[in-house]
Motif scaffolding. Sequence first.
Motif: not given
Length: 496
Positions: A310-317, A341-349
């Motif tokens: 997911d590109h948006a998730t990548y950009e957010a991370f 950042f932790a929330a962005a990492a969680l979504r990336a996971q």
Amino acid sequence: MPTRRTVLAVATAMAGAGIAGCTDEQSTNSDDDDPEAGDENGNGGAELGVAAEWNAIRARVHDALALGIADEFSTGAAIVGDMLARFEGATGEWGAHEQLEATDHEAYEEFEEALEELRLEGLETASLDRTRTETGIADEQLRTAQRERLAHRNAIALEMGLFAARIADVAALARANRFDAAETVAGEADERWEDSIAHDELSAADADLYVAFEGELPGLASAAADEDVDAVVDGAEAAIDAAIDAAYVLAEDESAADAAALATFQAQGWDAAALASLSDVDPDGAAAVARDALQRFEGARVHDAVEDADHATYEAFESELEAYAEALEADDGVDEAAADFAAAALRAQFAVAGALEEAPGDDHGGGHDHDHDDLAGGPNVVDGVPEDVDHVVEMHAASFEPDELTIEAGETVAFEHVEGEPHTVTAYEDAIPDDAPYWASGGFDDEDAAREGWDDGRGAVVSGQSYVRTFEVAGTHEFCCIPHEAAGHVGRIDVE
């Protein structure tokens, strides 16, 4: 007669000595006998996403232990309090809290109790032995849940990710000039590795990678003993890279290794926050941890996996990690940036696990036991804050602010809900003046009734409300918020 906690501590020590490795191989989700066994139980999807988040939480538990070893007990206690508040607030079907309870209710209860004991009886009393015991118990509950939910080799991949996070602790301690602690943590990681089932699995799967990872561990302790920061950091980086490479070799599914890598990045982010909280550490040192994580991410296999998912998730991370490094450098807004950042990492996971739509939110609160519509406040729980009160105590996600207040007899206090899930204001019956009537939001006659009332959804103070109390009897009044008591949500009012 051995107590429950003694039995747990012994069981945890046995697990650390490799006896749990047999359990790993006998896991109901093992793919050794049935190649399809993991398809419905943990080869990907939301189960993998939440299991990776458990890895990040396990890493934070070990952060607290590392700080205890460094004689930074108060900082470790603060980390545990924050972690417990975040865990309580991990709501939603696939939140780390909800899924641990659904996976193994006993493990869930033991985990929360271990965190409370870790903070109160270990770190706040500066007892390193107790800190080690409770860390082991808390860690084992999450490790057990991972084994229950994932295919065997995917769980082993996450274990390699946790080794990477523990090695990152060694580098963080060296950056903070806590060399004795860095040496100790490095030595313990080496011992744990020798007894881990991942040790034998990697030796059989890839001898060269096994040698590359294992070969770095003794050097970390030696470099720490020599107080050589650069050598510790360089050795740790090499070991972390080898551990993540090993996760890809060992994982049944590449997505499990991707998730393990992201959980390790999240853990490094929390390392930076821990460094920033130490008064004698230069902000640039803490920022360097985040910068190193960003640089490693750019060259990591998981980089492309997140972008493809997911590109948006990548950009957010990437943007949240960059913003976090900037906050660390400026020494401003660090806690908020770390949480973002932790929330962005969680979504990336969850994204690399193929379950982005299931990714939970995190409101850092609690109160998961009740739907808001089922709650009742009771006497003196009012909308807003009355104009004629003398003092206002704000109720945040897991704290009263101020948590200690001195007032005159006859003055009125409003406890205002400003953040998080529903709270209570509940006096400790044995910690108020003998001649004072019992008091609590909900209007209960005693503490037992107040606690039973909360179980039924009574006595709650929700967003936009406050609990108002006039204190007539002089003396000390101690109180808590029942749903977040374990996270340290307690306070005191001294009436003169």
